[in-house]
Design a protein around this motif. Sequence first.
Motif, PDB file in Angstrom:
ATOM      1  N   UNK A 128      40.361 -28.249 -65.595  1.00 61.49           N
ATOM      2  CA  UNK A 128      39.298 -27.476 -64.968  1.00 61.49           C
ATOM      3  C   UNK A 128      39.649 -26.008 -65.153  1.00 61.49           C
ATOM      4  N   UNK A 129      38.749 -25.252 -65.780  1.00 64.79           N
ATOM      5  CA  UNK A 129      39.071 -23.846 -66.051  1.00 64.79           C
ATOM      6  C   UNK A 129      37.824 -22.986 -65.858  1.00 64.79           C
ATOM      7  N   UNK A 130      38.025 -21.684 -65.911  1.00 61.10           N
ATOM      8  CA  UNK A 130      36.902 -20.783 -65.730  1.00 61.10           C
ATOM      9  C   UNK A 130      37.096 -19.478 -66.476  1.00 61.10           C
ATOM     10  N   UNK A 131      35.993 -18.765 -66.678  1.00 62.16           N
ATOM     11  CA  UNK A 131      36.046 -17.445 -67.316  1.00 62.16           C
ATOM     12  C   UNK A 131      35.363 -16.421 -66.422  1.00 62.16           C
ATOM     13  N   UNK A 132      35.679 -15.156 -66.654  1.00 61.96           N
ATOM     14  CA  UNK A 132      35.059 -14.077 -65.905  1.00 61.96           C
ATOM     15  C   UNK A 132      33.582 -13.947 -66.248  1.00 61.96           C
ATOM     16  N   UNK A 144      42.115 -19.611 -70.212  1.00 62.66           N
ATOM     17  CA  UNK A 144      41.473 -20.599 -69.365  1.00 62.66           C
ATOM     18  C   UNK A 144      41.757 -22.021 -69.843  1.00 62.66           C
ATOM     19  N   UNK A 145      41.587 -22.248 -71.131  1.00 57.79           N
ATOM     20  CA  UNK A 145      41.768 -23.591 -71.689  1.00 57.79           C
ATOM     21  C   UNK A 145      43.242 -23.957 -71.780  1.00 57.79           C
ATOM     22  N   UNK A 146      44.070 -22.960 -71.948  1.00 56.67           N
ATOM     23  CA  UNK A 146      45.517 -23.166 -71.926  1.00 56.67           C
ATOM     24  C   UNK A 146      46.006 -24.102 -73.013  1.00 56.67           C
ATOM     25  N   UNK A 147      46.861 -25.044 -72.622  1.00 50.13           N
ATOM     26  CA  UNK A 147      47.499 -25.917 -73.613  1.00 50.13           C
ATOM     27  C   UNK A 147      46.726 -27.211 -73.850  1.00 50.13           C
ATOM     28  N   UNK A 148      45.447 -27.235 -73.498  1.00 51.33           N
ATOM     29  CA  UNK A 148      44.638 -28.429 -73.749  1.00 51.33           C
ATOM     30  C   UNK A 148      44.571 -28.695 -75.246  1.00 51.33           C
ATOM     31  N   UNK A 149      44.718 -29.959 -75.608  1.00 46.48           N
ATOM     32  CA  UNK A 149      44.654 -30.341 -77.003  1.00 46.48           C
ATOM     33  C   UNK A 149      43.291 -30.891 -77.377  1.00 46.48           C
ATOM     34  N   UNK A 150      43.157 -31.273 -78.621  1.00 45.87           N
ATOM     35  CA  UNK A 150      41.873 -31.759 -79.132  1.00 45.87           C
ATOM     36  C   UNK A 150      41.435 -33.062 -78.480  1.00 45.87           C
ATOM     37  N   UNK A 151      42.371 -33.795 -77.886  1.00 45.60           N
ATOM     38  CA  UNK A 151      42.020 -35.075 -77.266  1.00 45.60           C
ATOM     39  C   UNK A 151      41.955 -34.985 -75.738  1.00 45.60           C
ATOM     40  N   UNK A 152      42.053 -33.767 -75.192  1.00 43.89           N
ATOM     41  CA  UNK A 152      41.953 -33.582 -73.747  1.00 43.89           C
ATOM     42  C   UNK A 152      40.503 -33.342 -73.326  1.00 43.89           C
ATOM     43  N   UNK A 153      40.212 -33.668 -72.091  1.00 47.95           N
ATOM     44  CA  UNK A 153      38.898 -33.395 -71.510  1.00 47.95           C
ATOM     45  C   UNK A 153      38.965 -32.061 -70.769  1.00 47.95           C
ATOM     46  N   UNK A 154      37.997 -31.187 -71.049  1.00 49.99           N
ATOM     47  CA  UNK A 154      38.000 -29.842 -70.465  1.00 49.99           C
ATOM     48  C   UNK A 154      36.627 -29.517 -69.885  1.00 49.99           C
ATOM     49  N   UNK A 155      36.616 -29.085 -68.616  1.00 50.43           N
ATOM     50  CA  UNK A 155      35.410 -28.595 -67.954  1.00 50.43           C
ATOM     51  C   UNK A 155      35.612 -27.113 -67.661  1.00 50.43           C
ATOM     52  N   UNK A 171      37.069 -27.571 -77.677  1.00 48.73           N
ATOM     53  CA  UNK A 171      37.818 -28.352 -76.693  1.00 48.73           C
ATOM     54  C   UNK A 171      37.062 -28.448 -75.368  1.00 48.73           C
ATOM     55  N   UNK A 172      36.157 -27.508 -75.123  1.00 44.05           N
ATOM     56  CA  UNK A 172      35.363 -27.527 -73.889  1.00 44.05           C
ATOM     57  C   UNK A 172      34.241 -28.547 -74.047  1.00 44.05           C
ATOM     58  N   UNK A 173      34.299 -29.597 -73.224  1.00 38.70           N
ATOM     59  CA  UNK A 173      33.294 -30.646 -73.319  1.00 38.70           C
ATOM     60  C   UNK A 173      32.108 -30.443 -72.400  1.00 38.70           C
ATOM     61  N   UNK A 174      32.292 -29.610 -71.356  1.00 37.08           N
ATOM     62  CA  UNK A 174      31.225 -29.363 -70.391  1.00 37.08           C
ATOM     63  C   UNK A 174      31.410 -27.975 -69.798  1.00 37.08           C
ATOM     64  N   UNK A 175      30.329 -27.195 -69.767  1.00 40.27           N
ATOM     65  CA  UNK A 175      30.339 -25.899 -69.097  1.00 40.27           C
ATOM     66  C   UNK A 175      29.358 -25.959 -67.932  1.00 40.27           C
ATOM     67  N   UNK A 176      29.821 -25.588 -66.744  1.00 38.09           N
ATOM     68  CA  UNK A 176      28.988 -25.580 -65.549  1.00 38.09           C
ATOM     69  C   UNK A 176      28.686 -24.134 -65.157  1.00 38.09           C
ATOM     70  N   UNK A 177      27.410 -23.818 -65.002  1.00 38.67           N
ATOM     71  CA  UNK A 177      26.984 -22.438 -64.803  1.00 38.67           C
ATOM     72  C   UNK A 177      25.930 -22.335 -63.711  1.00 38.67           C
ATOM     73  N   UNK A 178      25.607 -21.088 -63.359  1.00 36.19           N
ATOM     74  CA  UNK A 178      24.541 -20.805 -62.409  1.00 36.19           C
ATOM     75  C   UNK A 178      23.690 -19.673 -62.929  1.00 36.19           C
ATOM     76  N   UNK A 179      23.512 -18.628 -62.112  1.00 34.42           N
ATOM     77  CA  UNK A 179      22.953 -17.335 -62.503  1.00 34.42           C
ATOM     78  C   UNK A 179      21.438 -17.300 -62.656  1.00 34.42           C
ATOM     79  N   UNK A 180      20.833 -18.310 -63.258  1.00 35.57           N
ATOM     80  CA  UNK A 180      19.384 -18.237 -63.524  1.00 35.57           C
ATOM     81  C   UNK A 180      18.541 -18.748 -62.364  1.00 35.57           C
TER      82      UNK A 180
END
Length: 204
Positions: A128-132, A144-155, A171-180
């Motif tokens: 689980x990671x995030x960006x500014x 944010x993604x750090x040491x996640x590899x190609x076979x890791x799940x990343x949100x 590597x990011x399989x899902x991005x969760x957002x708001x704003x709109x």
Amino acid sequence: CRVSPRTIVLPNLPEPFDGTTIALITDVHHGPYVPLAYIRHVVSMTNALRPDVVALVGDFIHRSPDYVEPSIEALETLEARLGRFAVLGNHDHWEGGTLCRATLDASTIDRIDNRGVWLERGGARLRICGVGDLWTDVQDSSSAIGDAGATDAVVMLSHNPDYAERLRDNRVGLMLCGHTHGGQVIIPGYGAPIVPSAYGQKYV
């Protein structure tokens, strides 16, 4: 506020995490037009769902830094088995960025602007990671993604969905957002007349 359930297939999700639930909360905008009672109602609804993870993707306040501490204090009563994670939004930066960061960091909610954490279950892991915020901060996806590899799940959490157009890390399989705000005002047959995005109705 309303609950909108979605079932999403996350690439590389390990079997022990199958069925993991994430409660996404965004743009509560506590301020002169949104009372603390509303935030508490959102928290109550969310806790009734008994989520594994709570994702808070920014814009906790509106108009004044006076609303920072009450908003975060109310959100801190959210319950989740695996953790509660937050990134800041543009209004948080505009109206009290330093105080928002400090208040979140002093709370039990994990602020993950430009960093991430590993959740562990049954010998498996989920990132689980995030960006500014795209408009008011920097985005360091590598940290944010750090040491996640190609076979890791990343949100990844990002307040602004337009960042999905810039991210080039698969590597990011899902991005969760708001704003709109889901468009907030919708005209039948037309859509949302105002969407704070460079991509029109795409991320409404």
